[in-house]
Write a protein that holds these residues in place. Sequence first.
Motif, PDB file in Angstrom:
ATOM      1  N   SER A   5     121.860  71.498 -35.239  1.00  0.00           N
ATOM      2  CA  SER A   5     121.248  72.812 -35.479  1.00  0.00           C
ATOM      3  C   SER A   5     119.873  72.715 -36.134  1.00  0.00           C
ATOM      4  N   HIS A   6     119.546  71.560 -36.715  1.00  0.00           N
ATOM      5  CA  HIS A   6     118.253  71.426 -37.392  1.00  0.00           C
ATOM      6  C   HIS A   6     117.156  70.885 -36.470  1.00  0.00           C
ATOM      7  N   TRP A   7     117.505  70.446 -35.280  1.00  0.00           N
ATOM      8  CA  TRP A   7     116.515  69.759 -34.446  1.00  0.00           C
ATOM      9  C   TRP A   7     115.338  70.654 -34.055  1.00  0.00           C
ATOM     10  N   LEU A   8     115.624  71.894 -33.718  1.00  0.00           N
ATOM     11  CA  LEU A   8     114.571  72.773 -33.189  1.00  0.00           C
ATOM     12  C   LEU A   8     114.442  74.063 -34.003  1.00  0.00           C
ATOM     13  N   ALA A   9     114.863  74.012 -35.249  1.00  0.00           N
ATOM     14  CA  ALA A   9     114.791  75.213 -36.086  1.00  0.00           C
ATOM     15  C   ALA A   9     113.353  75.715 -36.155  1.00  0.00           C
ATOM     16  N   GLY A  10     113.185  77.002 -35.947  1.00  0.00           N
ATOM     17  CA  GLY A  10     111.858  77.600 -36.029  1.00  0.00           C
ATOM     18  C   GLY A  10     111.058  77.546 -34.736  1.00  0.00           C
ATOM     19  N   ARG A  11     111.567  76.878 -33.732  1.00  0.00           N
ATOM     20  CA  ARG A  11     110.840  76.768 -32.462  1.00  0.00           C
ATOM     21  C   ARG A  11     111.186  77.944 -31.544  1.00  0.00           C
ATOM     22  N   ARG A  12     110.234  78.268 -30.656  1.00  0.00           N
ATOM     23  CA  ARG A  12     110.444  79.351 -29.676  1.00  0.00           C
ATOM     24  C   ARG A  12     110.178  78.789 -28.286  1.00  0.00           C
ATOM     25  N   GLY A  13     111.159  78.987 -27.402  1.00  0.00           N
ATOM     26  CA  GLY A  13     111.025  78.357 -26.103  1.00  0.00           C
ATOM     27  C   GLY A  13     111.311  79.256 -24.931  1.00  0.00           C
ATOM     28  N   ILE A  14     110.758  78.858 -23.793  1.00  0.00           N
ATOM     29  CA  ILE A  14     111.095  79.474 -22.513  1.00  0.00           C
ATOM     30  C   ILE A  14     111.813  78.417 -21.686  1.00  0.00           C
ATOM     31  N   ALA A  50     101.573  84.855 -17.188  1.00  0.00           N
ATOM     32  CA  ALA A  50     100.984  85.256 -18.478  1.00  0.00           C
ATOM     33  C   ALA A  50     101.768  86.418 -19.081  1.00  0.00           C
ATOM     34  N   VAL A  51     102.150  87.355 -18.212  1.00  0.00           N
ATOM     35  CA  VAL A  51     102.948  88.493 -18.697  1.00  0.00           C
ATOM     36  C   VAL A  51     104.305  88.006 -19.205  1.00  0.00           C
ATOM     37  N   ALA A  52     104.892  87.064 -18.498  1.00  0.00           N
ATOM     38  CA  ALA A  52     106.196  86.523 -18.929  1.00  0.00           C
ATOM     39  C   ALA A  52     106.087  85.875 -20.316  1.00  0.00           C
ATOM     40  N   PHE A  53     104.984  85.192 -20.555  1.00  0.00           N
ATOM     41  CA  PHE A  53     104.781  84.604 -21.888  1.00  0.00           C
ATOM     42  C   PHE A  53     104.610  85.696 -22.937  1.00  0.00           C
ATOM     43  N   ASP A  54     103.809  86.720 -22.597  1.00  0.00           N
ATOM     44  CA  ASP A  54     103.611  87.829 -23.550  1.00  0.00           C
ATOM     45  C   ASP A  54     104.955  88.471 -23.905  1.00  0.00           C
ATOM     46  N   THR A  55     105.746  88.699 -22.876  1.00  0.00           N
ATOM     47  CA  THR A  55     107.051  89.338 -23.090  1.00  0.00           C
ATOM     48  C   THR A  55     107.952  88.457 -23.954  1.00  0.00           C
ATOM     49  N   ALA A  56     107.983  87.175 -23.633  1.00  0.00           N
ATOM     50  CA  ALA A  56     108.839  86.257 -24.408  1.00  0.00           C
ATOM     51  C   ALA A  56     108.368  86.168 -25.854  1.00  0.00           C
ATOM     52  N   GLN A  57     107.059  86.108 -26.035  1.00  0.00           N
ATOM     53  CA  GLN A  57     106.543  86.013 -27.408  1.00  0.00           C
ATOM     54  C   GLN A  57     106.852  87.271 -28.213  1.00  0.00           C
ATOM     55  N   ALA A  58     106.754  88.429 -27.551  1.00  0.00           N
ATOM     56  CA  ALA A  58     107.080  89.674 -28.249  1.00  0.00           C
ATOM     57  C   ALA A  58     108.557  89.693 -28.628  1.00  0.00           C
ATOM     58  N   LYS A  59     109.380  89.223 -27.709  1.00  0.00           N
ATOM     59  CA  LYS A  59     110.833  89.229 -27.952  1.00  0.00           C
ATOM     60  C   LYS A  59     111.230  88.227 -29.043  1.00  0.00           C
ATOM     61  N   LEU A  60     110.587  87.060 -29.023  1.00  0.00           N
ATOM     62  CA  LEU A  60     110.993  85.989 -29.950  1.00  0.00           C
ATOM     63  C   LEU A  60     110.194  85.985 -31.247  1.00  0.00           C
ATOM     64  N   GLY A  61     109.138  86.788 -31.300  1.00  0.00           N
ATOM     65  CA  GLY A  61     108.432  86.971 -32.565  1.00  0.00           C
ATOM     66  C   GLY A  61     107.392  85.925 -32.889  1.00  0.00           C
ATOM     67  N   GLY A  62     106.800  85.315 -31.896  1.00  0.00           N
ATOM     68  CA  GLY A  62     105.725  84.357 -32.190  1.00  0.00           C
ATOM     69  C   GLY A  62     105.379  83.507 -30.981  1.00  0.00           C
ATOM     70  N   THR A  63     104.468  82.580 -31.199  1.00  0.00           N
ATOM     71  CA  THR A  63     103.954  81.748 -30.109  1.00  0.00           C
ATOM     72  C   THR A  63     105.053  80.862 -29.520  1.00  0.00           C
ATOM     73  N   ILE A  64     105.112  80.851 -28.209  1.00  0.00           N
ATOM     74  CA  ILE A  64     106.026  79.931 -27.519  1.00  0.00           C
ATOM     75  C   ILE A  64     105.479  78.511 -27.684  1.00  0.00           C
ATOM     76  N   ASP A  65     106.307  77.589 -28.168  1.00  0.00           N
ATOM     77  CA  ASP A  65     105.835  76.210 -28.338  1.00  0.00           C
ATOM     78  C   ASP A  65     106.752  75.208 -27.639  1.00  0.00           C
ATOM     79  N   LEU A  66     107.581  75.700 -26.770  1.00  0.00           N
ATOM     80  CA  LEU A  66     108.528  74.822 -26.081  1.00  0.00           C
ATOM     81  C   LEU A  66     108.784  75.400 -24.690  1.00  0.00           C
ATOM     82  N   LEU A  67     108.568  74.581 -23.687  1.00  0.00           N
ATOM     83  CA  LEU A  67     108.812  75.027 -22.308  1.00  0.00           C
ATOM     84  C   LEU A  67     109.708  74.017 -21.610  1.00  0.00           C
ATOM     85  N   VAL A  68     110.757  74.531 -20.997  1.00  0.00           N
ATOM     86  CA  VAL A  68     111.567  73.724 -20.076  1.00  0.00           C
ATOM     87  C   VAL A  68     111.493  74.434 -18.727  1.00  0.00           C
ATOM     88  N   HIS A  69     111.153  73.696 -17.686  1.00  0.00           N
ATOM     89  CA  HIS A  69     111.067  74.317 -16.359  1.00  0.00           C
ATOM     90  C   HIS A  69     111.894  73.491 -15.370  1.00  0.00           C
TER      91      HIS A  69
END
Lengths: 214, 291
Positions: A5-14, A50-69
């Motif tokens: 649970s501590h590995w990615l604490a504080g991170r925001r991802g798509i 770009a809109v998808a990132f804006d939406t995700a950032q608004a939902k998650l409360g900050g800059t996305i810093d992790l992407l898995v595709h």
Amino acid sequence: MNVISHWLAGRRGIVAGGGEAADYVADALALAGAAVARIADPSTDASDIAVAFDTAQAKLGGTIDLLVHAGVAMAPVSAETIDLDGWRATLSADIDGRFLFTAELGRRLIAAELPGSVLFLMPSSHISGGRSAGAAADGALANLVKSLAVEWARLGIRTNAIRSRACEPGGLREESVRRSLGYLSAYLSSGYGAYITGIVMGTDELPPERSSGD
Amino acid sequence: MSLPGHHRVYEAPAFDTPPLPPDMLAGKVALVTGGGSGMGLGMAMALAQAGASIAVFGRTAETAEKGAEELRALGRPIGAYVGDVRKPDDIAAAFDAAERELGLVTILANNAGANYPVLAESVSPGQWRSVTRIAIDGSFLCSTEFARRLIAAREGGAIVNNSAQYIWSGFPGDAHSAAAKAAIATMTAAHAADWKRHGIRANCVAAGFFPHARSNTSNVMEDRTGLMIPVGRVGRMREFGWVSAFLCSPLAAGITGETLMIDGGDSLRRQLMSPAFEPPRDRENPWGNVP
């Protein structure tokens, strides 16, 4: 018990892309403490992304810093039967979508002066019939990972890829491989993987006929 | 020369915040070859942090015992055993002693190795045999001893092999180690295939620059070496140890036959236009000089 649970604490991802493996990885990242936005049917249009990132950032409360595709699922089809539209719907959709998502993340992290990580989920490296689009995409992505790793290294943005049979259509039924795909994804995306960038590694690429030992 | 201010360099979490919980490998015994110092000690520390008992297997009693002493500070049962990884009898004796004192060995870290810059035409037969046999024969002999015992006991296990970042590119000025370390990576996949049905996994970590006490590098030299590397620094031993322990842990139960490169992107740094090529034999040091 959740031991990561501590590995990615504080991170925001798509986590973008369809398939059971992407669902599994999204769950693993959340288990590791990341806030995750799941986009199961990602666009390949730059404006939409770009809109998808804006939406995700608004939902998650900050800059996305992790992407898995995880890209686009591609059913096996013999090469001579693929027309241009079919080629665009597979090869182009896969590599265009992954690149445009990655570039969008990169631009945002560079602007915010933040580190981050990109991870591509890819099928195993075994080439079989009916996989011309998939094979071309795999080659492109493997070298994209290596190129971006060096291009963005001094920005603290890492890029890696995992190959797994669990990422192929139909998935892999072996529970241990699916679970390890999730844990490995979380590890590589976390600070524990800070010195790992530009790699393409598998989970269990042993051909079944050899691994049987018979 | 130093890093420009706009370059950003990030460190891994501190040593006392490892990725694996302290009981994840509790009750497991790990034998680490060359575990008394350097990268072997790094592997041993990470495995012990995750709860494993450690059997340090080394060629000199003093080094093995010194490493064991450091490991005991982590509060796990530790044993130090002396022998040569090129000698099957020494290996069997170390496994016997470790099993007697600590329990069945179910994790093996093959780390023992040797390396130094030398031009291929200057490598003596003895030097070639020394480097390749410690790395290739040593990993093979320890792995087969490990597997035979686990198969007999009907127990699964995990092997992690220490390889190097230059296994896919070659390493001019280091032909002996380049050959040996690549052999370890391909042998890892073969062992994984042979022993998957017995529940024995085998993986490999291909490491870049991870300075340690025996590297004899100063902090200044480490900083200068870090300038060469895309992520802007050398590797920290805890990072190498942790990823090795991860591959031996239940979290990696579905991972076998794989090689994980951990080098900060060092093996990828290439530019289309580069300084004029200088053959290794024209260099002051065949490996080149740090910036």
